[in-house]
Write an enzyme that holds these catalytic residues in place. Structure first.
Site, PDB file in Angstrom:
ATOM      1  N   GLU A   1     -11.324   2.716   6.944  1.00 53.10           N
ATOM      2  CA  GLU A   1     -10.187   3.013   7.819  1.00 53.10           C
ATOM      3  C   GLU A   1     -10.181   4.514   8.136  1.00 53.10           C
ATOM      4  O   GLU A   1      -9.356   5.270   7.650  1.00 53.10           O
ATOM      5  CB  GLU A   1      -8.871   2.592   7.154  1.00 53.10           C
ATOM      6  CG  GLU A   1      -7.708   2.583   8.135  1.00 53.10           C
ATOM      7  CD  GLU A   1      -6.408   2.133   7.501  1.00 53.10           C
ATOM      8  OE1 GLU A   1      -5.772   1.209   8.028  1.00 53.10           O
ATOM      9  OE2 GLU A   1      -6.019   2.719   6.465  1.00 53.10           O
TER      10      GLU A   1
ATOM     11  N   GLU B   1       0.829  -1.218   0.000  1.00 54.70           N
ATOM     12  CA  GLU B   1       0.000   0.000   0.000  1.00 54.70           C
ATOM     13  C   GLU B   1       0.858   1.260   0.000  1.00 54.70           C
ATOM     14  O   GLU B   1       1.654   1.462   0.929  1.00 54.70           O
ATOM     15  CB  GLU B   1      -0.895   0.010   1.238  1.00 54.70           C
ATOM     16  CG  GLU B   1      -1.752   1.269   1.362  1.00 54.70           C
ATOM     17  CD  GLU B   1      -2.487   1.358   2.691  1.00 54.70           C
ATOM     18  OE1 GLU B   1      -3.469   2.134   2.769  1.00 54.70           O
ATOM     19  OE2 GLU B   1      -2.078   0.678   3.650  1.00 54.70           O
TER      20      GLU B   1
END
Length: 261
Positions: A240, A143
């Site tokens: 998130e 990521e």
């Protein structure tokens, strides 16, 4: 309609970790993710998943010494044995919890480490992780993360991440595209998603700039949710974000989306 997973490291923080599963299910989530499961036996977490009909979407490999500021060790030369042990531990948990995806944090190179050595180490470690994960039919994710939240983090841009995927050459390595990080570093979210869609294995969301619910700030999430639907994206969308004033109270955006779809 996108499949939303509650991130239990960010959401329901007024509850002990193992009680957050019930709260997420009560709010209509069908999946959960979080940073790390290793403070709890895998069987205890699996019991919560089963009791509340939840699917485990994702968690991260052990990150090194988190309290000392480490944010992964995959790109750090000289840590390959620790990294390999972390892969094995994560895969043991994944086998019990049932998630297809595990996320490998790249890390923050220390002063004096050459970018070339870090890249070579990263690629080597990812090849190992992918080989071991493939034995269980699992996918490894990397990521890009913005350097405002994690200064010095090794992986920041989509083009950089997808170049790493190409260099590793493993079919079970994908990119985790967090729209929050992407907006801060590059912007142009919809076009970046369309450009790299084939290589995306997981999506995460939060408002920018404050990392709260996706119903404010500068990102037009209803447009992006429609885009994900139209693209045929079948993965999870991880929530998130940091709730502004209570997780359940802040889920109006999700209830409104479900009512419209």
């Amino acid at each position: 309609m996108p499949r939303f997973a509650a991130n239990l490291s960010f959401m329901y923080q007024d509850l002990p970790f193992l009680e957050r599963f019930a709260a997420a299910a009560a709010d209509g989530f069908e999946g959960v993710e979080y940073l790390f499961p290793y403070d709890y036996p895998a069987e205890e977490i699996a019991a919560q998943l089963q009791a509340h009909g939840l699917e485990q979407a994702l968690f991260n490999l052990p990150p090194g010494d988190w309290s000392a500021g480490e944010r992964g060790i995959a790109c750090l030369p000289g840590r390959h044995l620790e990294f390999a042990a972390g892969v094995a531990q994560a895969l043991r948990y994944a086998e019990v919890l049932g998630n297809e995806r595990i996320h490998v944090m790249a890390g923050i190179p220390k002063s004096g480490m050459s970018p070339e050595a870090c890249r070579d180490t990263y690629i080597s470690n990812l090849r190992l992780a992918c080989a071991l994960a493939s034995e269980q039919g699992r996918t490894v994710l990397i990521e890009p993360i913005n350097t405002r939240d994690i200064p010095g983090y090794f992986l920041n841009r989509q083009d950089q991440a997808h170049a790493i995927v190409a260099a590793v050459g493993a079919g079970n390595l994908k990119v985790q595209m967090d729209f929050y990080h992407l907006q801060i570093v590059e912007g142009d979210i919809a076009m970046k998603y369309r450009q790299y869609q084939a290589g995306i294995g997981h999506v995460q969301i939060a408002s920018v700039p404050d990392r709260n619910e996706p119903d404010g700030g500068e990102i037009n999430y209803p447009y992006l949710f429609e885009m994900l639907d139209a693209s045929g994206y079948q993965g999870w969308v991880g929530c998130e974000y940091r709730p502004r004033a209570g997780t359940s109270a802040g889920l109006g955006w999700l209830r409104a989306w479900r009512e419209r779809h």
